[in-house]
Design an enzyme around this catalytic site. Structure first.
Site, short mmCIF file in Angstrom:
data_model
loop_
_atom_site.label_atom_id
_atom_site.label_comp_id
_atom_site.label_asym_id
_atom_site.label_seq_id
_atom_site.Cartn_x
_atom_site.Cartn_y
_atom_site.Cartn_z
N HIS A 75 32.32 51.62 7.41
CA HIS A 75 31.96 51.73 8.81
C HIS A 75 32.63 52.96 9.41
O HIS A 75 33.84 53.16 9.27
CB HIS A 75 32.42 50.49 9.59
CG HIS A 75 31.52 49.32 9.41
ND1 HIS A 75 31.46 48.28 10.31
CD2 HIS A 75 30.63 49.02 8.42
CE1 HIS A 75 30.57 47.39 9.89
NE2 HIS A 75 30.07 47.82 8.75
N TYR A 204 32.42 44.32 19.70
CA TYR A 204 33.36 43.56 20.51
C TYR A 204 32.77 43.48 21.92
O TYR A 204 32.36 44.51 22.47
CB TYR A 204 34.72 44.26 20.61
CG TYR A 204 35.54 44.23 19.35
CD1 TYR A 204 36.66 43.41 19.25
CD2 TYR A 204 35.24 45.06 18.26
CE1 TYR A 204 37.44 43.39 18.11
CE2 TYR A 204 36.01 45.05 17.12
CZ TYR A 204 37.11 44.21 17.04
OH TYR A 204 37.88 44.20 15.90
N PRO A 295 43.71 38.45 15.53
CA PRO A 295 42.77 39.16 14.66
C PRO A 295 41.92 40.21 15.37
O PRO A 295 41.16 40.92 14.70
CB PRO A 295 41.90 38.04 14.10
CG PRO A 295 41.97 36.95 15.13
CD PRO A 295 43.35 37.03 15.69
N LYS A 299 44.33 43.88 12.02
CA LYS A 299 45.53 44.46 11.44
C LYS A 299 46.28 43.57 10.45
O LYS A 299 47.19 44.05 9.77
CB LYS A 299 46.50 44.85 12.57
CG LYS A 299 46.00 46.00 13.43
CD LYS A 299 45.81 47.24 12.60
CE LYS A 299 44.94 48.27 13.29
NZ LYS A 299 44.47 49.30 12.39
N TYR A 387 42.47 51.85 15.28
CA TYR A 387 41.59 50.95 14.54
C TYR A 387 41.54 51.30 13.06
O TYR A 387 41.60 50.41 12.20
CB TYR A 387 40.18 50.99 15.15
CG TYR A 387 39.39 49.73 14.92
CD1 TYR A 387 39.40 48.70 15.85
CD2 TYR A 387 38.63 49.56 13.76
CE1 TYR A 387 38.68 47.53 15.65
CE2 TYR A 387 37.91 48.40 13.56
CZ TYR A 387 37.94 47.39 14.49
OH TYR A 387 37.23 46.23 14.28
#
Length: 395
Positions: A75, A204, A295, A299, A387
């Site tokens: 991704h 998200y 979550p 990480k 990220y």
């Protein structure tokens, strides 16, 4: 009585323990692994599947990334939605080509375990570590029970990669560390469904009904989450209600959520936890034994493997350079990244979860943060850098 001698005794055969074992072997340092659960249980635990750039680089260095490259999904970004408005964060463009991959944690565990056992190394499943002794001397010992028989691992160091409930954290002297904890006022209802993902990258989403997340496991399996109240029950969530709520919370104009058979569902509490000491004498902790993150930032596993990287550096300096400098700085080195990961995970959690009434002061602050990210390259870069994982040589 089973007697084993090795250089590093490892408790826990999850990703961090098995990365450590395989890495030490490559460097010519011997290790033995003890695991409380069966192999079937360890390799069957469905956990997070987000693999950040640092973790991918480590697996590549160990020569254990072939299946991930074939079956994992790379991704190059993530979608953030707020009140049905969506923005894209292009990882590679903002971080010099760094990306994430989606590949199940249990699959990484299988790859690591296969490599370890095929190399003829020692891994005792269904083995309970009962005591870590003499860890403040040069000859620590792990006492264990295997098939009703007692045993001892005599080693130079003990690496506790055995989770929050393991013996490693419990063995640290009580007054040697401070504990930090946050219990969030919501949980995640997560599902796995046999349906192709409705998105090419994770989504998200903040919605007045609560948080929603569209993740994925493969081209045919989707992983999705809903914010629910603590104490909620799966009995309250029929498949139809789950899909309806996911469609509502994740929805943006022109986008539709595909539905399919749900084959797994569960509710997971959200919390942050850590201690500020990862070493006492020759006992070193890594992963959930020392810290837990919500979550939302992906990480958990990645932070555990980052601990292992610092641990390996310390062991190499000890065995190859006869120096304890990196052992002495292990806690401080690891804590810099742990606090960064805690902050990012907390930031993502607070940004996208409903914390107060829609339209409240707290909501307006969340909306202001999203509006800034939407128009600011710096804001997008902050999300992207954290990220995909900050490089080890910069943080």
């Amino acid at each position: 009585m089973i007697n084993i001698k090795t250089q590093v005794g490892i408790i826990g055969a999850g990703p961090s323990g098995m990365v450590l074992a395989n890495w030490l072997k490559k460097l010519g340092i011997s290790a033995v692994v003890l695991e409380l659960r069966s192999r079937e249980y360890v390799e069957g635990r469905v956990r997070a599947g987000l693999v950040e750039q640092n973790t991918k680089d480590i697996l590549k260095e160990l020569g254990l990334d072939e299946r991930m490259k074939k079956e994992g999904v790379v991704h190059d970004g993530v979608y953030l939605s707020f009140d049905e408005e969506r923005v894209h964060i292009p990882f590679g463009q903002l971080t010099g080509g760094r990306t994430i991959s989606i590949y199940g944690q249990q699959e990484i565990t299988k790859d690591l375990t296969d490599a370890w056992l095929q190399g003829g190394e020692t891994l005792y499943f269904e083995t309970k570590a009962t005591k870590i002794a003499d860890f403040n001397t040069k000859n620590p010992k792990i006492h264990f029970i295997k098939d009703g028989e007692e045993g001892i691992v005599e080693c130079d160091f003990v690496a506790a990669c055995d989770g929050f409930h393991g013996i490693g954290r419990k063995t640290l002297p009580k007054k040697s560390f401070q504990s930090y904890d946050i219990t969030y006022p919501f949980s995640w209802l997560g599902i796995l469904a046999n349906v192709a993902p409705s998105t090419d990258e994770l989504i998200y989403s903040y919605h007045k009904n609560g948080f929603g997340l569209h993740s994925l496991r493969s081209e045919t399996v989707s992983r999705l989450y809903l914010q629910v109240d603590n104490g909620d029950s799966l009995d309250n969530w029929s498949d139809d209600r789950i899909w309806s709520e996911l469609s509502t919370r994740l929805g943006t104009p022109g986008w539709e959520l595909e539905e399919g058979p749900i084959f797994e569902k569960g509710i997971t509490p959200m919390r942050s936890h850590m201690i500020d000491t990862l070493r006492s004498g020759r006992l070193l902790l890594a992963g959930d034994a020392a810290h837990i993150v919500p979550p939302t930032g992906g990480k958990g596993m990645n932070l555990a493997i980052a601990d292992v990287k610092h641990m390996v550096d310390a062991f190499v300096h000890f065995y190859k350079k006869n120096s304890e400098t990196l052992l002495e700085s292990y806690t401080d080195t690891a804590l810099r990244r742990i606090w960064r990961a805690q902050d990012f995970s907390n930031f993502m959690t607070k940004l996208f979860h409903k914390q107060d009434e829609h339209g409240s002061f707290a909501y307006r602050l969340q909306k202001a943060k999203f509006d800034y990210i939407k128009v600011s390259k710096a804001g997008k870069t902050t999300i992207a850098e954290n990220y995909v994982g900050l490089p080890f040589n910069t943080f």
